[in-house]
Design an enzyme around this catalytic site. Structure first.
Site, PDB file in Angstrom:
ATOM      1  N   SER A 238      29.937  59.005  24.340  1.00  0.00           N
ATOM      2  CA  SER A 238      28.933  58.928  22.967  1.00  0.00           C
ATOM      3  C   SER A 238      29.954  58.124  22.883  1.00  0.00           C
ATOM      4  O   SER A 238      31.102  57.892  21.965  1.00  0.00           O
ATOM      5  CB  SER A 238      27.538  59.748  22.347  1.00  0.00           C
TER       6      SER A 238
ATOM      7  N   ASP B 274      42.238  50.618  21.782  1.00  0.00           N
ATOM      8  CA  ASP B 274      41.895  49.456  20.884  1.00  0.00           C
ATOM      9  C   ASP B 274      42.948  48.978  20.082  1.00  0.00           C
ATOM     10  O   ASP B 274      43.891  48.156  20.367  1.00  0.00           O
ATOM     11  CB  ASP B 274      40.465  48.606  20.940  1.00  0.00           C
TER      12      ASP B 274
ATOM     13  N   LYS C  84      27.252  56.037  27.361  1.00  0.00           N
ATOM     14  CA  LYS C  84      26.592  55.596  26.712  1.00  0.00           C
ATOM     15  C   LYS C  84      26.596  55.266  25.324  1.00  0.00           C
ATOM     16  O   LYS C  84      27.069  56.164  24.482  1.00  0.00           O
ATOM     17  CB  LYS C  84      25.707  57.059  26.152  1.00  0.00           C
TER      18      LYS C  84
END
Length: 691
Positions: free
Chosen positions: A474, A485, A499
């Site tokens: 999460s 990224d 998740k």
């Protein structure tokens, strides 16, 4: 998932004493084995409201259809009899004509057939108890070469009572053998097993309409997605109490899976976490009070009854008999001892340390911040308290102190971090980037919201690494995905849980006006997370730049192992600028890691243990010959002892008979191999950047 009850609850005391080690019966409850449980209009209304909420708010617009009905039918049978050990094939054939009608039943609030199935299940349990008591009067022949397959999920239902009796004969023989291998004789094993199944029988006999409705409606909800659950009024109350009061107990969240109580997660800072003896997915099969209290077998118990035994005052001892997840179906029961304690916020908060080491002729000083969860003091924030605690505030303070020590680089340790506050994940990311998007959230109406770093400054600009494992989920995945990224740091470790969904809680009492009865609550999936590059974290999680071997494969543990998990997908990327293009340096780091670990004895010991455990979990058939099983047990224990001794020798740890002065598996900078190797990888990264 094989569940009888789906509720997750914190093991806390709330001022209650640990119960007597007997089955906890409901107050004034009279057991009647022939009682037929019948639903009333209240549950019909509750079911219809749940369907309405799903239609309006659930992210996945799942129409009720015949195909879904068939899945609900199978899930409900699994929830009651997941191992096909009670129903007969003729029972299933009796209800087969209704397979494609459950969608209609759900729309109408018709509970007649689901309750009829449960009442037949109750009857079959009554019959099994009689067989069990009769079968255990005589000792089994443990010299024959019979085998037992515990997993019957893909087997057919027993065609008649004789076939079911044979299935149970082998099952009981295996369970008796497991108890005998702990040092007890057959008479004691038989007594324990009779007590175990009588307790399970009492549990089933105590079921009321609310319990049956809960099992059935959760069987339906689990076909929609694994994080949408119904909490009965009792479970809702327990959940709310757990959220409001200080935590006091062993510090674990539990769920029920078939006959077993399973550890769902470990609460950071609690006795279980500190001991490093109890982990996610371990099964608790026995509970005892104090140093010498009798071990009570809790296989087959209701979850809330097991919890009553585990609860207790701060400072008291609870002993647990557990089966380790990594050892598979043939796990040897082991006993652990925990001292109940209050779980303070300070113990769950971020902590730092410095590790110094030589690498390639240079000395490195790295800061390490262990982050158990993404936490915040919502109340303090709401009241504008100047000193309220939060993940980002605490980490910022820790980094300031580490900067004063002139660290060469920083590691953020997210292993075991199951998530928490989304806002904290965003703000924490902001400490390492100057500005830009952090995560995208798409709701059920297909509206996409981009959450951005609120602070236009960068607090730490140095070399950065993030350590993850299969239990990082999460909010942990949001943070590590953003760092990856942006090319801001190196992600090291295991692939994360996967998740990528968001849940909200709805109080059904707000929609069902009834002064005499309280409705339950519905936890419902309403949105999905997406990385700034447009890829969802759902199912796939975050794949590390430099990967470590994992104890669990994707089909064993993680979101992708859940059949009804929402699919992975992607949306448009957002506009963001990378800090570094790491595509060239990552292969270098991976190659150096592989070359370094190829001849590293400590690393090989870890890999050997992982491979042994994986092999053990693949074993699906077990000998029922006592001498064969004794030999297997002795060989497994000898391997473990040799491995622990080799590891202890490498680390300079002294191990005494039956007592470890320092546990070689306890995570700290000296014994934590993943942490040490992560440090070396960041050192390689620093050298590569300088070079």
């Amino acid at each position: 998932m094989k569940k009888l009850l789906l509720f997750f609850i914190l093991i806390t005391s709330f001022g209650l004493q640990a119960q007597n080690p007997e089955l906890v019966l409901k107050k004034d409850h009279k057991i009647d084995s022939t009682k037929i449980i019948i639903p009333d209009e209240f549950y019909k209304r509750e079911e219809q409201v749940i369907v309405q909420l799903l239609n309006f708010y659930h992210y996945k617009k799942q129409p009720l259809s015949d195909s879904l009905s068939s899945v609900v039918f199978d899930e409900y049978l699994k929830a009651l009899d997941f191992n096909k050990s009670y129903f007969l094939k003729s029972d299933i054939e009796k209800f087969e004509p209704f397979r494609n009608k459950f969608d209609d039943f759900i729309k109408e609030g018709n509970l007649e057939i689901p309750f009829s199935i449960f009442n037949l299940f109750k009857k079959r349990v009554n019959e099994r108890i009689e067989y069990i008591k009769a079968s255990l009067k005589n000792e089994f022949d443990f010299t024959t070469n019979e085998t037992y397959k515990p997993d019957r999920e893909k087997e057919d239902w027993a065609k008649d009572e004789n076939e079911l009796n044979e299935i149970w004969r082998l099952r009981l023989k295996n369970e008796a053998l497991q108890i005998i291998l702990t040092g007890k004789d057959f008479q004691k094993a038989a007594s324990d097993l009779v007590k175990r199944y009588q307790n399970f029988h009492k549990v089933i006999l105590q079921y009321e309409a609310e319990d049956v409705f809960s099992i059935y409606i959760n069987s339906f909800l689990q076909t929609i997605d694994p994080h949408t659950d119904y909490f009965s009024p009792v479970n809702s109350d327990n959940f709310n109490i757990a959220m409001k009061l200080s935590l006091e107990g062993i510090g674990a969240q539990l769920r029920q899976e078939g006959d077993y109580t399973v550890v769902a997660s470990i609460v950071p800072g609690g006795p279980a976490a500190k001991s490093n003896l109890l982990h996610e997915e371990d099964k608790i099969i026995g509970v005892a009070q104090g140093e010498d209290g009798e071990m009570v077998d809790v296989i087959g118990w209701r979850l809330d009854d097991t919890i009553q035994l585990i609860r207790g005052k701060k400072g008291t001892i609870v002993r647990l008999q557990i089966l380790k997840k990594e050892e598979g179906d043939n796990a040897i029961p082991r006993e652990i001892k925990l001292v109940r304690d209050q779980i303070k916020l300070d113990e769950q908060a971020a902590k730092s340390e410095i590790i110094n080491f030589d690498h390639e002729g240079k000395n490195f000083k790295l800061g390490v911040i262990k982050l158990p969860s993404f936490y915040t003091d919502f109340e303090g924030q709401r009241l504008n308290k100047p000193d309220y605690r939060s993940t980002t505030r605490d980490v910022k303070n820790l980094i300031s102190k580490l900067k004063e020590e002139k660290i060469d680089g920083l590691l953020i340790d997210l292993r075991g971090n199951g998530g928490g506050s989304l806002q904290e994940a965003i703000q924490l990311t902001g400490l390492f980037i100057k500005e830009g998007p952090v995560v995208q959230v798409r709701n059920a109406q297909n509206i996409i919201e981009v959450d951005r770093d609120p602070d236009p400054t960068i607090f730490y600009e140095g070399p950065l690494g993030v350590i993850t494992d299969r239990f990082s989920a999460s909010a942990s995945e949001i943070f590590s995905a953003a760092i990856q990224d942006y090319g801001r740091g190196i992600i090291i470790g295991e692939k994360t849980y996967g998740k990528g969904t968001v849940q909200n809680l709805y109080d059904l009492s707000m929609m069902i006006r009834n002064n005499e009865r309280k409705a339950g609550q519905l936890k419902l999936t309403q949105a999905k997370f997406y990385r700034i590059n447009g890829s969802s974290t759902q199912r796939k999680g975050v794949f590390p730049d430099v990967i470590f071997p994992s104890q669990y494969d994707e089909d064993e543990f993680g979101e992708s192992s859940r059949p009804s998990a929402l699919p992975w997908d992607q949306i448009n990327t957002t506009q963001f600028s990378k800090y570094l293009d790491l595509n060239k340096v990552i292969p270098i780091l991976q190659k150096k890691h592989e070359d370094r670990t190829k001849n590293d004895i400590e690393y090989q010991l870890i890999v050997d243990e992982i491979n042994e455990n994986k092999q053990a979990r693949k074993q699906k058939e077990f000998s029922l010959n006592l001498e064969t099983r004794k030999k297997q047990k002795e060989e497994a224990e000898a391997k473990k002892k040799k491995r622990d001794e080799e590891k202890a020798k490498l680390l300079g740890i002294k191990i005494e008979e039956k007592k470890e002065v320092e546990n070689p598996n306890q995570n700290n900078s000296k014994t934590d191999y993943q942490l040490k190797e992560s440090g070396r990888i960041i050192a390689d990264f620093i050298i590569a950047k300088v070079g």
